[in-house]
Write a protein that holds these residues in place. Structure first.
Motif, short mmCIF file in Angstrom:
data_model
loop_
_atom_site.label_atom_id
_atom_site.label_comp_id
_atom_site.label_asym_id
_atom_site.label_seq_id
_atom_site.Cartn_x
_atom_site.Cartn_y
_atom_site.Cartn_z
N SER A 476 44.36 71.62 38.54
CA SER A 476 43.96 72.65 37.58
C SER A 476 42.83 73.48 38.18
N ALA A 477 42.78 74.72 37.81
CA ALA A 477 41.72 75.60 38.31
C ALA A 477 40.36 75.15 37.82
N ALA A 478 40.36 74.39 36.72
CA ALA A 478 39.08 73.96 36.14
C ALA A 478 38.62 72.60 36.66
N GLU A 479 39.40 72.01 37.59
CA GLU A 479 39.08 70.64 38.03
C GLU A 479 37.71 70.54 38.69
N ARG A 480 37.36 71.53 39.49
CA ARG A 480 36.08 71.47 40.19
C ARG A 480 34.93 71.40 39.17
N THR A 481 35.02 72.24 38.14
CA THR A 481 33.98 72.24 37.10
C THR A 481 33.99 70.92 36.33
N GLU A 482 35.19 70.43 36.03
CA GLU A 482 35.29 69.19 35.28
C GLU A 482 34.74 68.01 36.08
N CYS A 483 35.05 67.96 37.36
CA CYS A 483 34.53 66.88 38.21
C CYS A 483 33.00 66.94 38.30
N ARG A 484 32.48 68.12 38.45
CA ARG A 484 31.02 68.27 38.51
C ARG A 484 30.38 67.82 37.21
N ARG A 485 31.01 68.14 36.08
CA ARG A 485 30.49 67.71 34.79
C ARG A 485 30.52 66.18 34.69
N ASP A 486 31.62 65.56 35.17
CA ASP A 486 31.70 64.10 35.16
C ASP A 486 30.60 63.48 36.02
N VAL A 487 30.37 64.06 37.18
CA VAL A 487 29.33 63.54 38.08
C VAL A 487 27.98 63.58 37.40
N GLU A 488 27.66 64.69 36.75
CA GLU A 488 26.36 64.81 36.11
C GLU A 488 26.21 63.82 34.95
N PHE A 489 27.31 63.63 34.20
CA PHE A 489 27.25 62.68 33.09
C PHE A 489 27.00 61.26 33.59
N PHE A 490 27.79 60.82 34.58
CA PHE A 490 27.64 59.45 35.06
C PHE A 490 26.36 59.25 35.87
N LYS A 491 25.86 60.32 36.45
CA LYS A 491 24.57 60.23 37.15
C LYS A 491 23.45 59.97 36.14
N LYS A 492 23.50 60.69 35.03
CA LYS A 492 22.48 60.47 33.99
C LYS A 492 22.61 59.05 33.44
#
Length: 623
Positions: A476-492
């Motif tokens: 999906s074209a939105a995957e990069r944004t979604e992955c980055r959002r996941d990274v930030e969530f799990f990092k917190k």
């Protein structure tokens, strides 16, 4: 008294206008509270960690309390009234992952071992089936073993339910009363095979409330279980070796046709994981249990005087492992007998912290692992020799044969000898093989991250399921944004993991809030004494190690390179009596204290010179 401490904390916050305080206090015999010292906690440097709001921490701790309370209650599929949770029992997850692993490492370990493979392996060997219960649970991102599930899986399958329930309750009560045994449950809490000194423990079983007929039933079940292992009629060794061969064949097939796109990379990761479970960690878990049984039988032979402590140490040194080959090849490489390419073909997949994508493997950083700052390493002395081990067994053959006949075994001394001498090295070989899949998974995950502009550091925060889903979902074209959002969530969330303090052994819901840090009993290897300077090692390093006692918080096979540097002793914070480093130190006859715990390890780490005495079982700081 938790309530009084909370009230005192609230009062101190109002008086100091600070809510991040380090407080030293005590209660006297009249239960009066005295304040010794108070200071504001330093704020973490900017950018190193998310700012944790009190509400976030409070809510996370409440979720931990709820989870512990749920796990502790009566269970539909497990025997035992309640449970204890620990970071070191059974599979010792903290030894392999550390106390605060990142989400990828923890989820990888749970998937490969802690979810179901651990129980499937034991069921194949004749133990109770604990499935579908997981062994390793996550409390605020920290790995804990459910001891009730572990103990259920270490009882013979043929035991009656009522007896199994009584044994589980008694074993958990023992661990609750003696928390220092948390990393020794296979030897001092659970009874997992018929050791040769079983009858000497009958008074202890009777004191636990077992009737004579219960003890007889338990003994008969253990005899049948142990006998089938020695005779090779359950989970035969050759079957496990065949599985490992299939693992290698399938991994090479995947490696020869590596994809380049996100979907293909994720699919390759999924295949490596599934193969890793079926043909890697499953036979490894079986071989690891065989090795534990071998050590139990050997130690019982020593306790009843069939073999001496010196002969026991000699036996350990005689059993070769993959780690022996690594040390020999390390020295051969330093002397020009083996090229760097040849060395890395054999050992390139190894890395300190096997499940950590941010830890570079040997192939990625050969200059770190193959450097010899202390000069060319000495050739390993007293190489393992199975012929010497066989000769020792032969010298004791008649005594062992009489003993086994008296205990009711159908197996004889030859089966016992072969079981022991093959189980320990094959366990290490299996670990060596399945970690090749783990290493390739991590490298493919790193490649997948590049498609989303995510670094290894970023990918370390993504749980495995967030990665594998790309194998079945179209891009999906939105995957990069979604992955980055996941990274930030799990990092917190991981930063919450680091901020919370939890005990190594949780015996009640209340211990999630207030607990005592107990001093552990180290697992000493060899009876030797050594006095030497210490060096603390976090990862691969060019520091000089020769003549030093090396300190490592937790050490897996990726740290085996240290043995080629002429170290004279080893101290680890985490690790069990039959862990990789315990076996490796025994094989080399190296004085070691494995699994010292936080208190002792912190004290030793502050020292410059220590005395490590295996005979007296002490670690003494000289300066």
């Amino acid at each position: 008294d938790v309530r009084r401490l909370v009230e005192a904390g609230d009062e101190l916050e109002s008086l100091t206008f600070h809510d991040a305080l380090d407080v030293e206090f005590a209660f006297d015999r009249s239960d009066r509270l005295f304040l010794f010292q108070i200071r504001a906690l330093a704020t973490p440097p900017e950018g190193t960690r998310y700012v944790m709001a009190d509400q976030d921490l409070s809510e996370e701790l409440q979720r931990v309390r709820d989870c512990v309370g749920q796990l502790a209650g009566p269970h539909a599929t497990l025997e035992g009234r309640d449970t204890v949770l620990g970071v070191m029992p059974d599979w010792n997850p903290v030894e392999m992952l550390g106390a605060t692993p990142r989400p990828l490492a923890l989820s990888l370990y749970q998937t490969l071992i802690g979810d179901s493979v651990w129980a499937e392996a034991r069921h194949e060997m004749g133990y109770r089936d604990a499935r579908p219960e997981p062994l390793v649970v996550s409390l605020a991102g920290r790995p804990y073993v459910d001891v009730r599930a572990s103990l259920n899986s270490l009882l013979p399958r043929s035991l009656e339910m009522a007896l199994a329930r009584s044994l589980i309750d008694c074993q958990i009560a023992k661990l609750r009363d003696k928390p220092e045994l948390h990393d020794k449950i296979e030897f001092h809490v659970a009874t997992t095979c018929l050791a040769f000194d079983f009858d000497e423990n009958i008074p202890t079983l009777a004191a636990m409330g077992l009737e004579e007929h219960d003890i007889d039933q338990f003994r008969s079940a253990l005899l049948a279980l142990t006998d089938t292992m020695l005779l090779g009629t359950v989970a035969p060794l050759e079957d496990q070796l065949a599985r490992l061969e299939e693992l290698g064949r399938r991994r090479r097939s995947i490696g020869d046709r590596l994809p380049v796109g996100p979907e293909g990379l994720a699919r390759a990761v999924m295949c490596l994981i599934e193969d890793g479970k079926r043909f890697g960690t499953l036979p490894f878990a079986i071989l690891a249990r065989r090795a534990f049984v071998s050590l139990t039988l050997l130690r019982s032979l020593a306790r009843i005087g069939i073999i001496t402590p010196d002969e026991l140490e000699a036996l350990y040194r005689c059993i070769p492992t993959v780690a022996s080959d690594l040390a020999r090849d390390f020295a051969g490489h330093a002397r020009g007998r083996m090229s760097t390419d040849e060395f890395l073909t054999k050992y390139g997949h190894l890395r300190p912290s096997t499940y950590d994508i941010t830890s570079r493997n040997y192939s990625a950083a050969p200059e770190l692992y193959l450097a010899c700052p202390d000069g060319v390493p000495a050739e390993e002395e007293g190489a393992a020799d199975l012929g010497l081990a066989r000769a020792l067994f032969e010298a004791k053959r008649d005594q062992i044969a009489t003993l086994m006949h008296q205990r009711g075994f159908r197996a004889g001394p030859e089966q016992l000898r072969d079981f022991i001498l093959r189980s320990i090295p094959e366990r290490e070989r299996a670990k060596f093989e399945f970690t090749k899949n783990v290493s390739l998974v991590l490298e493919l995950v790193a490649q997948l991250g590049k498609h989303f502009d995510l670094s290894r550091e970023d990918m370390s925060f993504l749980p495995l399921d967030r990665i594998i889903r790309h194998s079945t979902d179209s891009a999906s074209a939105a995957e990069r944004t979604e992955c980055r959002r996941d990274v930030e969530f799990f990092k917190k969330r991981w930063n919450l993991t680091c901020a919370l303090q939890l005990p190594h052994l949780i015996r009640s819901v209340g211990e999630t809030e207030v607990f005592e840090v107990h001093e552990w009993i180290p697992n000493f290897v060899t009876s030797k004494r050594v006095l030497a300077p210490v060096v603390y090692l976090e990862a691969a390093s060019s520091m000089r190690l020769r003549g030093k006692i090396v300190l490592i918080e937790s050490a897996d096979p990726g740290y085996d390179w240290i043995f080629a540097h002429g170290i004279v002793g080893l101290v680890t914070q985490y690790g069990g009596v039959a862990s990789h480093m315990a076996i490796r130190a025994a094989e080399r006859g190296l004085p070691a204290a494995i699994g010292c715990g936080e208190i002792i390890f912190s004290r030793v780490r502050r020292s410059q010179l220590i005395e490590l005495d295996g005979s007296a079982q002490t670690i003494r700081s000289i300066r």
